[in-house]
Design an enzyme around this catalytic site. Structure first.
Site, PDB file in Angstrom:
ATOM      1  N   MET A   1       0.855  -1.170   0.091  1.00 45.37           N
ATOM      2  CA  MET A   1      -0.146   0.044   0.083  1.00 45.37           C
ATOM      3  C   MET A   1       0.833   1.151  -0.077  1.00 45.37           C
ATOM      4  O   MET A   1       1.990   1.178   0.320  1.00 45.37           O
ATOM      5  CB  MET A   1      -0.943   0.106   1.231  1.00 45.37           C
ATOM      6  CG  MET A   1      -1.547  -1.404   1.528  1.00 45.37           C
ATOM      7  SD  MET A   1      -2.731  -1.356   2.676  1.00 45.37           S
ATOM      8  CE  MET A   1      -3.420   0.042   2.944  1.00 45.37           C
ATOM      9  N   ARG A  84     -12.513  -1.985  -8.326  1.00 44.65           N
ATOM     10  CA  ARG A  84     -11.632  -1.088  -7.473  1.00 44.65           C
ATOM     11  C   ARG A  84     -12.351  -0.278  -6.800  1.00 44.65           C
ATOM     12  O   ARG A  84     -12.196   0.236  -5.459  1.00 44.65           O
ATOM     13  CB  ARG A  84     -10.588  -0.331  -8.148  1.00 44.65           C
ATOM     14  CG  ARG A  84      -9.629   0.618  -7.318  1.00 44.65           C
ATOM     15  CD  ARG A  84      -8.350   0.903  -8.101  1.00 44.65           C
ATOM     16  NE  ARG A  84      -7.272   1.369  -7.125  1.00 44.65           N
ATOM     17  CZ  ARG A  84      -7.216   2.589  -7.097  1.00 44.65           C
ATOM     18  NH1 ARG A  84      -7.848   3.633  -7.067  1.00 44.65           N
ATOM     19  NH2 ARG A  84      -6.145   2.969  -5.923  1.00 44.65           N
ATOM     20  N   ILE A 110      -5.571   2.984   0.034  1.00 42.48           N
ATOM     21  CA  ILE A 110      -5.557   1.591  -1.284  1.00 42.48           C
ATOM     22  C   ILE A 110      -4.330   2.449  -2.368  1.00 42.48           C
ATOM     23  O   ILE A 110      -4.389   3.389  -2.806  1.00 42.48           O
ATOM     24  CB  ILE A 110      -6.673   1.585  -1.983  1.00 42.48           C
ATOM     25  CG1 ILE A 110      -6.670   0.732  -2.878  1.00 42.48           C
ATOM     26  CG2 ILE A 110      -7.464   3.042  -2.684  1.00 42.48           C
ATOM     27  CD1 ILE A 110      -8.109   0.277  -3.719  1.00 42.48           C
ATOM     28  N   SER A 111      -3.636   1.160  -2.603  1.00 38.07           N
ATOM     29  CA  SER A 111      -2.206   1.811  -3.395  1.00 38.07           C
ATOM     30  C   SER A 111      -2.606   1.947  -4.756  1.00 38.07           C
ATOM     31  O   SER A 111      -3.774   1.796  -5.212  1.00 38.07           O
ATOM     32  CB  SER A 111      -1.503   0.572  -3.666  1.00 38.07           C
ATOM     33  OG  SER A 111      -0.861   0.085  -2.377  1.00 38.07           O
ATOM     34  N   GLN A 112      -1.751   2.842  -5.466  1.00 39.44           N
ATOM     35  CA  GLN A 112      -1.940   3.460  -6.942  1.00 39.44           C
ATOM     36  C   GLN A 112      -1.997   2.363  -7.691  1.00 39.44           C
ATOM     37  O   GLN A 112      -1.055   1.131  -7.464  1.00 39.44           O
ATOM     38  CB  GLN A 112      -0.651   4.225  -7.031  1.00 39.44           C
ATOM     39  CG  GLN A 112      -0.584   4.773  -8.549  1.00 39.44           C
ATOM     40  CD  GLN A 112       0.701   5.618  -8.554  1.00 39.44           C
ATOM     41  OE1 GLN A 112       1.627   5.718  -7.598  1.00 39.44           O
ATOM     42  NE2 GLN A 112       0.988   5.803  -9.702  1.00 39.44           N
TER      43      GLN A 112
END
Length: 261
Positions: A1, A84, A110-112
């Site tokens: 993350m 997503r 939430i990660s890129q």
């Protein structure tokens, strides 16, 4: 993350039985930073497809460092399949397909999407593989992995995040993900060995238990470096003799790997 990430320590375990897998830089600041979304939109394009094109461009730009020149079909299909927007707060769903991290509560994000894609590609996952994720967070990375492989084990240190991710993954029908609350530095010895391990927070050194829990030929993808500074995303391969061979890819910035002492 990113400005995200999390970790764990073995305490509680959540099971989500079996589910069959789906048929399967420029400088990058993977953690706290993000690439700005390029102006690629064309009238009538779906946000998800625009995002996939952006990811392809970003991967191409960093290919000299990473060896990943674009999305493979299994990873592209996984990114299409995973909703997503379900992994972000309702108030931010209009931004679900922006190529940047988004806050999810508990001080995490939430990660890129490009980072999720890159780390997944670096694992070189195959349909029969069993993978370990350290840092469940929203559950999005685990879902992407679960579309590509037979089984995913995921460890989260923040109980509220772990419970939320487990409920959502179950609701979405992911039965090939097993999640527990615990110290990710220690890995998951009971389920080892793994074909691949991905870590979504940065320790200041590579945890030896994770190396030990890799199968020969397995891969570990992990950001390593000091807190608050640029770290390095490492790809570590374990050869047939058990030797760890490390490749440094891109510069990143992740939150520190939290531990329970």
């Amino acid at each position: 993350m990113q400005t995200p990430a999390i970790l764990g320590d073995p305490a509680r375990t959540r099971h989500m039985s079996d589910r069959r897998p789906a048929p399967l830089r420029r400088r990058l600041l993977a953690g706290a930073g993000a690439w700005p979304l390029a102006a690629l939109a064309q009238d009538g394009d779906a946000p998800r497809e625009r995002l996939l094109r952006e990811i392809d461009l970003q991967l191409r730009a960093s290919a000299a460092q990473t060896g990943v020149a674009g999305l493979s079909e299994p990873v592209r299909s996984a990114l299409r399949a995973v909703p997503r927007e379900r992994f972000v707060p309702a108030a931010l769903r209009d931004h679900a397909f922006d190529d940047r991290p988004l806050p999810i509560g508990e001080g995490q994000t939430i990660s890129q999407p490009t980072v999720v894609a890159l780390m997944t590609e670096l694992l070189a996952a195959q349909p029969a593989h069993r993978l370990l994720e350290v840092g469940t967070g929203s559950g999005y990375q685990a879902a992407v992995l679960a579309e590509c492989v037979a089984r995913v084990y995921s460890i989260e240190i923040v109980p509220a995040l772990g419970a939320r991710a487990a409920a959502l993954l179950r609701e979405l029908g992911y039965r090939n993900i097993e999640l527990k609350i615990g110290d990710g530095y220690r890995g998951w010895p009971e389920a080892a060995p793994f074909d691949g391990i991905v870590v979504t927070a940065a320790p200041d050194h590579v945890p030896q238990p994770l190396i030990e829990q890799l199968k020969p030929g397995g891969r570990l993808v992990i950001p390593v470096g000091p807190q608050g500074a640029i770290q390095h995303l490492l790809l570590i391969r374990k050869d047939a003799d058990g030797r760890a061979v490390t490749r440094r890819t891109i510069d990143v910035r992740f939150v520190p790997l939290t531990r329970e002492w």
